[in-house]
Design a protein around this motif. Structure first.
Motif, short mmCIF file in Angstrom:
data_model
loop_
_atom_site.label_atom_id
_atom_site.label_comp_id
_atom_site.label_asym_id
_atom_site.label_seq_id
_atom_site.Cartn_x
_atom_site.Cartn_y
_atom_site.Cartn_z
N LYS A 130 45.41 42.15 31.20
CA LYS A 130 45.58 40.80 30.64
C LYS A 130 44.57 40.56 29.52
N THR B 88 43.75 42.32 35.60
CA THR B 88 42.92 41.39 34.85
C THR B 88 42.45 42.03 33.55
N ARG C 162 49.69 35.41 36.77
CA ARG C 162 49.22 34.50 37.82
C ARG C 162 49.17 35.16 39.20
N ARG C 163 50.02 36.12 39.47
CA ARG C 163 50.06 36.78 40.79
C ARG C 163 49.02 37.89 40.93
N TYR C 164 48.32 38.19 39.85
CA TYR C 164 47.39 39.33 39.86
C TYR C 164 45.94 38.91 39.66
N LYS C 165 45.58 37.70 40.04
CA LYS C 165 44.23 37.20 39.82
C LYS C 165 43.17 38.03 40.53
N LYS C 166 43.49 38.64 41.66
CA LYS C 166 42.51 39.42 42.41
C LYS C 166 42.56 40.91 42.08
N ARG D 269 41.73 43.68 39.76
CA ARG D 269 40.83 43.84 38.61
C ARG D 269 41.47 44.63 37.48
N ASP E 284 48.32 33.61 31.10
CA ASP E 284 47.88 33.09 32.40
C ASP E 284 49.05 32.96 33.36
#
Length: 137
Positions: free
Chosen positions: A91, A88, A79-83, A85, A75
């Motif tokens: 991850k 994500t 954290r800088r790539y939450k948007k 996809r 996480d």
């Protein structure tokens, strides 16, 4: 439904999806109950992971293994790539891999502990038997 390494499969688990070869040929049907023989055959066929019904293994990442700690850090690392996809998904792949490795490590440690307990119990039984045998002579 849970994807697990064949190394962690146990007799009595049921397949949630069929096991197939690379060419798509079904080797074991969905719903089949695993046995020791079937698990060893899967290992001989070099099949690494299977989908089983339910959640028979604790893959929540809890524990003190290095693999669990790596999963916990994801996480923060993403954290800088939450948007994003794609990041994500990456991850998610890492998280699944780390959780599988943590469960595998936990199972190996448990198997080692059980083997040590068994060896200790056998040694105690042998010592007791030798002691009783000496007393009879």
């Amino acid at each position: 439904m849970q994807k697990i390494p064949v190394k962690l499969a146990a007799p009595g688990m049921k397949l949630a999806k069929p096991v197939t070869r690379e060419n798509g040929m079904v080797v074991i049907a969905e719903g089949a109950e695993l046995s020791e023989t079937l698990i060893s055959r899967l290992e001989q066929m070099k099949i690494e992971r299977i989908m089983v019904q339910g959640n028979p293994l604790d893959l929540d990442g809890s524990g003190n293994s290095s693999w669990s700690k790596r999963a916990e850090r994801l996480d923060n690392l993403f954290r800088r790539y939450k948007k994003d996809r794609w990041m994500t998904r990456v991850k998610g792949f890492f998280k699944e891999y780390f959780e599988l490795k943590a469960a595998e490590q936990k199972a190996a440690e448990e198997a080692e502990r059980l083997a040590e307990e068994k060896a200790r119990a056998e040694a105690e039984a042998a010592a007791l038997e030798a002691e009783n045998g000496d007393g009879e002579k």
